[in-house]
Write a protein that holds these residues in place. Structure first.
Motif, PDB file in Angstrom:
ATOM      1  N   TRP A 178       1.008  -4.954  -6.251  1.00  0.00           N
ATOM      2  CA  TRP A 178       2.198  -3.602  -6.831  1.00  0.00           C
ATOM      3  C   TRP A 178       1.920  -4.597  -8.497  1.00  0.00           C
ATOM      4  N   VAL A 179       0.968  -5.767  -9.258  1.00  0.00           N
ATOM      5  CA  VAL A 179       0.872  -6.195 -10.754  1.00  0.00           C
ATOM      6  C   VAL A 179       0.171  -4.452 -11.063  1.00  0.00           C
ATOM      7  N   SER A 180      -0.859  -4.562  -9.983  1.00  0.00           N
ATOM      8  CA  SER A 180      -2.406  -3.755 -10.389  1.00  0.00           C
ATOM      9  C   SER A 180      -1.385  -2.413 -11.114  1.00  0.00           C
ATOM     10  N   TRP A 181      -0.616  -1.425 -10.846  1.00  0.00           N
ATOM     11  CA  TRP A 181      -0.427  -0.334 -11.264  1.00  0.00           C
ATOM     12  C   TRP A 181       1.866  -1.189 -11.422  1.00  0.00           C
ATOM     13  N   THR A 182       2.032  -1.584 -11.292  1.00  0.00           N
ATOM     14  CA  THR A 182       3.574  -1.161 -12.067  1.00  0.00           C
ATOM     15  C   THR A 182       3.456  -2.097 -13.864  1.00  0.00           C
ATOM     16  N   ILE A 183       3.039  -2.743 -13.890  1.00  0.00           N
ATOM     17  CA  ILE A 183       3.039  -3.982 -15.012  1.00  0.00           C
ATOM     18  C   ILE A 183       2.476  -2.528 -16.256  1.00  0.00           C
TER      19      ILE A 183
ATOM     20  N   PHE B 127      -5.675   4.593 -11.756  1.00  0.00           N
ATOM     21  CA  PHE B 127      -6.638   3.700 -11.862  1.00  0.00           C
ATOM     22  C   PHE B 127      -5.913   2.490 -11.562  1.00  0.00           C
ATOM     23  N   ALA B 128      -5.218   2.369 -10.943  1.00  0.00           N
ATOM     24  CA  ALA B 128      -4.641   0.720 -10.656  1.00  0.00           C
ATOM     25  C   ALA B 128      -5.438   0.614  -8.730  1.00  0.00           C
ATOM     26  N   PHE B 129      -6.298   1.562  -8.077  1.00  0.00           N
ATOM     27  CA  PHE B 129      -7.214   0.854  -7.522  1.00  0.00           C
ATOM     28  C   PHE B 129      -8.248  -0.009  -8.107  1.00  0.00           C
ATOM     29  N   VAL B 130      -8.918   0.421  -9.529  1.00  0.00           N
ATOM     30  CA  VAL B 130      -9.426  -0.070 -10.174  1.00  0.00           C
ATOM     31  C   VAL B 130      -9.213  -1.340 -11.202  1.00  0.00           C
ATOM     32  N   SER B 131      -7.888  -1.546 -11.233  1.00  0.00           N
ATOM     33  CA  SER B 131      -7.193  -2.848 -12.057  1.00  0.00           C
ATOM     34  C   SER B 131      -6.870  -4.031 -10.648  1.00  0.00           C
ATOM     35  N   PHE B 132      -6.837  -2.913  -9.231  1.00  0.00           N
ATOM     36  CA  PHE B 132      -6.568  -4.489  -8.054  1.00  0.00           C
ATOM     37  C   PHE B 132      -7.848  -4.888  -7.532  1.00  0.00           C
ATOM     38  N   ARG B 133      -8.802  -4.281  -7.820  1.00  0.00           N
ATOM     39  CA  ARG B 133     -10.377  -4.387  -7.534  1.00  0.00           C
ATOM     40  C   ARG B 133     -10.383  -6.071  -8.349  1.00  0.00           C
ATOM     41  N   TRP B 134     -10.612  -4.617  -9.752  1.00  0.00           N
ATOM     42  CA  TRP B 134     -11.033  -5.852 -11.122  1.00  0.00           C
ATOM     43  C   TRP B 134      -9.766  -7.800 -10.476  1.00  0.00           C
TER      44      TRP B 134
ATOM     45  N   LEU C 287       1.188  -0.957  -0.240  1.00  0.00           N
ATOM     46  CA  LEU C 287       0.441  -0.178   0.151  1.00  0.00           C
ATOM     47  C   LEU C 287       0.575   1.182   0.073  1.00  0.00           C
ATOM     48  N   GLN C 288       1.968   0.881   1.094  1.00  0.00           N
ATOM     49  CA  GLN C 288       2.715   2.435   0.516  1.00  0.00           C
ATOM     50  C   GLN C 288       3.646   2.788  -0.109  1.00  0.00           C
ATOM     51  N   GLY C 289       3.962   1.446  -0.998  1.00  0.00           N
ATOM     52  CA  GLY C 289       4.060   1.772  -2.767  1.00  0.00           C
ATOM     53  C   GLY C 289       4.181   2.863  -3.416  1.00  0.00           C
ATOM     54  N   LEU C 290       2.361   1.653  -3.220  1.00  0.00           N
ATOM     55  CA  LEU C 290       1.132   2.333  -4.701  1.00  0.00           C
ATOM     56  C   LEU C 290       0.910   3.888  -4.234  1.00  0.00           C
ATOM     57  N   ALA C 291       0.598   4.496  -2.427  1.00  0.00           N
ATOM     58  CA  ALA C 291       1.070   5.921  -2.080  1.00  0.00           C
ATOM     59  C   ALA C 291       1.907   6.933  -2.841  1.00  0.00           C
ATOM     60  N   PHE C 292       2.967   5.799  -3.023  1.00  0.00           N
ATOM     61  CA  PHE C 292       4.203   6.804  -2.973  1.00  0.00           C
ATOM     62  C   PHE C 292       4.263   6.747  -4.677  1.00  0.00           C
ATOM     63  N   ALA C 293       4.290   5.939  -5.436  1.00  0.00           N
ATOM     64  CA  ALA C 293       3.817   6.100  -7.146  1.00  0.00           C
ATOM     65  C   ALA C 293       3.067   7.339  -7.060  1.00  0.00           C
ATOM     66  N   TRP C 294       1.538   7.227  -6.595  1.00  0.00           N
ATOM     67  CA  TRP C 294       0.660   7.958  -6.579  1.00  0.00           C
ATOM     68  C   TRP C 294       0.803   9.255  -6.289  1.00  0.00           C
ATOM     69  N   ILE C 295       1.508   9.707  -5.475  1.00  0.00           N
ATOM     70  CA  ILE C 295       2.296  11.209  -4.768  1.00  0.00           C
ATOM     71  C   ILE C 295       3.366  11.329  -5.958  1.00  0.00           C
ATOM     72  N   SER C 296       4.202  10.564  -5.952  1.00  0.00           N
ATOM     73  CA  SER C 296       5.795  10.800  -7.097  1.00  0.00           C
ATOM     74  C   SER C 296       5.143  11.949  -8.597  1.00  0.00           C
TER      75      SER C 296
END
Length: 211
Positions: free
Chosen positions: A191-196, A162-169, A124-133
């Motif tokens: 991690w997969v929901s936003w890195t790929i 959009f990773a939040f949507v991808s993760f839920r799916w 979650l922290q990794g996604l938050a960092f990518a989001w704000i960065s």
């Protein structure tokens, strides 16, 4: 009177872009109706174990919904060119939404997330960092009047949003649910929901760059 160029108006690339946006909007719309909006009913059963952290979750969801909703208007070229002042205002609201969503996400990561497992909190922290960065880089680029860089960072920012949507799916796919317990599949899935998607985005932007 300038003659209308039908070839320019109905370019194949425009159709592909339009279809892609329609798909993304419908895909995100399903997520909003099914997974996001129910939280605003403040039903303890909907929040489950997150009831004690409901305000952080509401902040996170609200910030995400704001960014998710504003994004398409920011990429709409005709709208942007015609209403530049509105484009700038929406851009600031987009950044504020991400800021609120990120702060809330960090709090959730190291409270409720850590209660599950440190790998989930770290994901979650990794996604938050990518989001704000990515959003911050988009803002810095436009302040320095590097418009092309601004557009590229906005694309990256929206991909992460959009990773939040991808993760839920992804997390609801039967093949993913068969991978093990939530602790085993949850962190990897987020991690997969936003890195790929971000890597694919980088490849496309690189191929489309002019020499």
């Amino acid at each position: 009177m300038k003659q209308l160029n039908l070839k320019t108006l109905f370019r194949p690339k425009s159709y592909v872009t339009l279809i892609a946006w329609i798909f993304l909007i419908l895909f995100a719309g399903k997520f909003v109706i099914k997974d996001a909006l129910p939280y605003f009913g403040f039903n303890p059963e909907v929040f489950g174990r997150l009831w004690d952290f409901k305000w952080s979750l509401i902040g996170h969801v609200s910030g995400g919904l704001v960014a998710l909703s504003i994004g398409p208007f920011q990429f709409w070229k005709s709208f942007r060119n015609k209403f530049m002042s509105i484009h700038r205002v929406l851009g600031r609201i987009y950044l504020i939404g991400i800021l609120i969503g990120t702060v809330s996400a960090i709090h959730l990561a190291w409270t409720s997330g850590l209660n599950i497992h440190w790998t989930w909190a770290f994901a979650l922290q990794g996604l938050a960092f990518a989001w704000i960065s990515t959003a911050t880089m988009a803002y810095i680029s436009v302040i320095r009047k590097r418009i092309q860089q601004h557009r590229e960072w906005m694309i990256r920012s929206y991909v992460v949003t959009f990773a939040f949507v991808s993760f839920r799916w992804l997390i609801e796919l039967p093949m993913v649910q068969e991978l093990g317990t939530f602790i085993e599949r949850g962190p990897t899935t987020i991690w997969v929901s936003w890195t790929i998607p971000l890597v694919i985005t980088e490849m496309i932007m690189s191929l489309n760059k002019k020499k």
